[in-house]
Write a protein that holds these residues in place. Sequence first.
Motif, PDB file in Angstrom:
ATOM      1  N   HIS A 108     -74.063  83.482   8.222  1.00  0.00           N
ATOM      2  CA  HIS A 108     -74.619  82.507   7.278  1.00  0.00           C
ATOM      3  C   HIS A 108     -74.308  81.067   7.682  1.00  0.00           C
ATOM      4  O   HIS A 108     -74.940  80.135   7.188  1.00  0.00           O
ATOM      5  CB  HIS A 108     -74.078  82.773   5.870  1.00  0.00           C
ATOM      6  CG  HIS A 108     -72.586  82.661   5.749  1.00  0.00           C
ATOM      7  ND1 HIS A 108     -71.733  83.594   6.300  1.00  0.00           N
ATOM      8  CD2 HIS A 108     -71.797  81.718   5.156  1.00  0.00           C
ATOM      9  CE1 HIS A 108     -70.477  83.245   6.048  1.00  0.00           C
ATOM     10  NE2 HIS A 108     -70.486  82.117   5.358  1.00  0.00           N
ATOM     11  N   LYS A 109     -73.355  80.893   8.598  1.00  0.00           N
ATOM     12  CA  LYS A 109     -73.020  79.550   9.082  1.00  0.00           C
ATOM     13  C   LYS A 109     -73.827  79.176  10.325  1.00  0.00           C
ATOM     14  O   LYS A 109     -73.673  78.077  10.858  1.00  0.00           O
ATOM     15  CB  LYS A 109     -71.523  79.473   9.391  1.00  0.00           C
ATOM     16  CG  LYS A 109     -70.632  79.663   8.168  1.00  0.00           C
ATOM     17  CD  LYS A 109     -69.165  79.555   8.537  1.00  0.00           C
ATOM     18  CE  LYS A 109     -68.269  79.722   7.307  1.00  0.00           C
ATOM     19  NZ  LYS A 109     -66.832  79.626   7.633  1.00  0.00           N
ATOM     20  N   GLY A 110     -74.640  80.132  10.811  1.00  0.00           N
ATOM     21  CA  GLY A 110     -75.461  79.874  11.987  1.00  0.00           C
ATOM     22  C   GLY A 110     -74.716  79.978  13.291  1.00  0.00           C
ATOM     23  O   GLY A 110     -75.164  79.445  14.317  1.00  0.00           O
ATOM     24  N   THR A 111     -73.584  80.686  13.300  1.00  0.00           N
ATOM     25  CA  THR A 111     -72.762  80.766  14.516  1.00  0.00           C
ATOM     26  C   THR A 111     -72.656  82.178  15.079  1.00  0.00           C
ATOM     27  O   THR A 111     -71.763  82.454  15.888  1.00  0.00           O
ATOM     28  CB  THR A 111     -71.343  80.227  14.225  1.00  0.00           C
ATOM     29  OG1 THR A 111     -70.793  80.925  13.095  1.00  0.00           O
ATOM     30  CG2 THR A 111     -71.377  78.733  13.926  1.00  0.00           C
ATOM     31  N   CYS A 112     -73.541  83.079  14.665  1.00  0.00           N
ATOM     32  CA  CYS A 112     -73.513  84.445  15.203  1.00  0.00           C
ATOM     33  C   CYS A 112     -73.794  84.412  16.702  1.00  0.00           C
ATOM     34  O   CYS A 112     -74.661  83.664  17.174  1.00  0.00           O
ATOM     35  CB  CYS A 112     -74.557  85.308  14.486  1.00  0.00           C
ATOM     36  SG  CYS A 112     -74.595  87.036  15.045  1.00  0.00           S
ATOM     37  N   ARG A 113     -73.064  85.221  17.465  1.00  0.00           N
ATOM     38  CA  ARG A 113     -73.250  85.267  18.919  1.00  0.00           C
ATOM     39  C   ARG A 113     -74.670  85.693  19.296  1.00  0.00           C
ATOM     40  O   ARG A 113     -75.246  85.183  20.258  1.00  0.00           O
ATOM     41  CB  ARG A 113     -72.253  86.252  19.550  1.00  0.00           C
ATOM     42  CG  ARG A 113     -70.805  85.802  19.532  1.00  0.00           C
ATOM     43  CD  ARG A 113     -69.917  86.877  20.171  1.00  0.00           C
ATOM     44  NE  ARG A 113     -68.526  86.460  20.265  1.00  0.00           N
ATOM     45  CZ  ARG A 113     -67.569  87.208  20.810  1.00  0.00           C
ATOM     46  NH1 ARG A 113     -67.875  88.414  21.298  1.00  0.00           N
ATOM     47  NH2 ARG A 113     -66.334  86.775  20.865  1.00  0.00           N
ATOM     48  N   GLU A 114     -75.206  86.662  18.566  1.00  0.00           N
ATOM     49  CA  GLU A 114     -76.554  87.169  18.834  1.00  0.00           C
ATOM     50  C   GLU A 114     -77.266  87.374  17.495  1.00  0.00           C
ATOM     51  O   GLU A 114     -77.216  88.464  16.926  1.00  0.00           O
ATOM     52  CB  GLU A 114     -76.485  88.493  19.591  1.00  0.00           C
ATOM     53  CG  GLU A 114     -75.861  88.394  20.973  1.00  0.00           C
ATOM     54  CD  GLU A 114     -75.756  89.763  21.637  1.00  0.00           C
ATOM     55  OE1 GLU A 114     -76.599  90.068  22.497  1.00  0.00           O
ATOM     56  OE2 GLU A 114     -74.834  90.519  21.269  1.00  0.00           O
ATOM     57  N   PHE A 216     -66.883  88.731  -7.083  1.00  0.00           N
ATOM     58  CA  PHE A 216     -66.656  88.424  -5.678  1.00  0.00           C
ATOM     59  C   PHE A 216     -67.591  87.289  -5.244  1.00  0.00           C
ATOM     60  O   PHE A 216     -68.727  87.532  -4.839  1.00  0.00           O
ATOM     61  CB  PHE A 216     -66.875  89.664  -4.819  1.00  0.00           C
ATOM     62  CG  PHE A 216     -65.923  90.786  -5.130  1.00  0.00           C
ATOM     63  CD1 PHE A 216     -64.670  90.825  -4.555  1.00  0.00           C
ATOM     64  CD2 PHE A 216     -66.277  91.782  -6.037  1.00  0.00           C
ATOM     65  CE1 PHE A 216     -63.773  91.844  -4.861  1.00  0.00           C
ATOM     66  CE2 PHE A 216     -65.394  92.803  -6.340  1.00  0.00           C
ATOM     67  CZ  PHE A 216     -64.139  92.831  -5.744  1.00  0.00           C
ATOM     68  N   PRO A 217     -67.125  86.043  -5.333  1.00  0.00           N
ATOM     69  CA  PRO A 217     -67.949  84.912  -4.914  1.00  0.00           C
ATOM     70  C   PRO A 217     -68.034  84.832  -3.390  1.00  0.00           C
ATOM     71  O   PRO A 217     -67.076  85.164  -2.685  1.00  0.00           O
ATOM     72  CB  PRO A 217     -67.216  83.704  -5.488  1.00  0.00           C
ATOM     73  CG  PRO A 217     -65.797  84.149  -5.610  1.00  0.00           C
ATOM     74  CD  PRO A 217     -65.841  85.619  -5.906  1.00  0.00           C
ATOM     75  N   GLY A 223     -74.858  77.107   1.823  1.00  0.00           N
ATOM     76  CA  GLY A 223     -73.573  76.536   1.467  1.00  0.00           C
ATOM     77  C   GLY A 223     -73.249  76.630  -0.009  1.00  0.00           C
ATOM     78  O   GLY A 223     -72.250  76.070  -0.467  1.00  0.00           O
ATOM     79  N   LYS A 224     -74.065  77.355  -0.762  1.00  0.00           N
ATOM     80  CA  LYS A 224     -73.827  77.516  -2.191  1.00  0.00           C
ATOM     81  C   LYS A 224     -73.058  78.812  -2.468  1.00  0.00           C
ATOM     82  O   LYS A 224     -73.150  79.775  -1.710  1.00  0.00           O
ATOM     83  CB  LYS A 224     -75.156  77.523  -2.942  1.00  0.00           C
ATOM     84  CG  LYS A 224     -75.910  76.194  -2.873  1.00  0.00           C
ATOM     85  CD  LYS A 224     -77.186  76.258  -3.700  1.00  0.00           C
ATOM     86  CE  LYS A 224     -77.914  74.912  -3.666  1.00  0.00           C
ATOM     87  NZ  LYS A 224     -79.160  74.950  -4.489  1.00  0.00           N
TER      88      LYS A 224
END
Length: 297
Positions: A108-114, A216-217, A223-224
Motif C-alpha cells: 500500500h506504500k508503493g514499495t513492493c519489490r514486484e 484492527f485499524p 494513507g487513511k
Amino acid sequence: MTVYSGYIRMMEHEGTTPVRYRWSYANYQDEADKKRPGKSEAIESFSSEFLNDFLGKKLKLTSNGKIRCLDCGKPTKKSFNQGSCFECFSNKANNDLCIMRPETCHFHKGTCREPEWGKKYCFQEHTVYFANSSGLKVGITKEKPVSNRWVDQGARFGIPLLTVSSRREAGIIEHYLAGFLPDKTSWQKMIQGDPPEINLTKERDKFVRHLETKEFPMENEKGKTVLLNWNRTNIDSPQEIQYPILSYPKKVKSYKLSETDSIEDVLVGIKGQYLLFENGAINIRSYGGYHVVFEVK
C-alpha cells in the motif's frame, strides 16, 4: 533398486487419510547438453511411486554439493531462504521480509519489490487457522483446501477461524493472536509422536469471541486509516490428518546432507516435509535446490 536424481523441489502430497507423498525434483537442459550452467528453466519431475511404498526400506540420500536457485535456475554456492540464490533472495517479492511477517506488507506504500506478483499472490482470500502439530498454534494460508498447509506443517488436526481478503490482513490478525499462543511448530516435538489432545473447536470459539470485541485499524494506499474486516468460518469440527508412519525416530536428531555426509537409514515415516528414519529425521524443504540422489535399497 529405485533411483531418482536431480535438484530437490519439495515433497508433493495429496489426500489426508492418509497423506500420500511423491518425491519432487528438477533437472536442467544446460547440464544435459553439457553447456555452462546459467539461468535456466527447470524440467520438473516426480517419482512414479508414492514414497509411502518405501516405508520399512533402507533409503540412501547423497548430494554432490551442487545447488541451483529455485527461482531462476542458475547455480549458486549457497542457498538463501530454502532455495534462492543471493540475487533472487535480494530482489524477489517472495523473499521479502513480509512473507515471513505478513503484517509488515508495504504494498500500500508503493514499495513492493514486484507489484504484479503481489497483486496475484497477496490479494486473494486468506484463512487464519488453528492447528495442532506440536501443540496449539495459529497460522495463515491462501491454500485451497486449507489442509494443504496443515500437511506441510505436520499438523494432526486443524480448524479455520476466519477469512480475510488479503495476506496483510491475515498477518495483522495472526500477529495479534501470536501474543497469546505460538505461531511456530516445534519440529523436535512434531517428529517424536502425536501432539497432546486439544479441543480446537473450543479454542477457536474462545478466540473468535475475543476478536469480535477488538478493532484492527490499518493504513490504506491513500494513507487513511480504515478498519480491517473479517468473516468467521462456518466449519464446526476440526479436520484430522493421518500420516504414513510405522514408528517414530529413536533419537531426536536432525540429519545433515552434504558432499561429505550422506544419509543411509530405514524410512519409518513421513510427516510434514520431514522424512523420518529409525535414527533421525531430515527436513526436505530446507534442502530446496540441492542436487540429491534418492536411492531405495
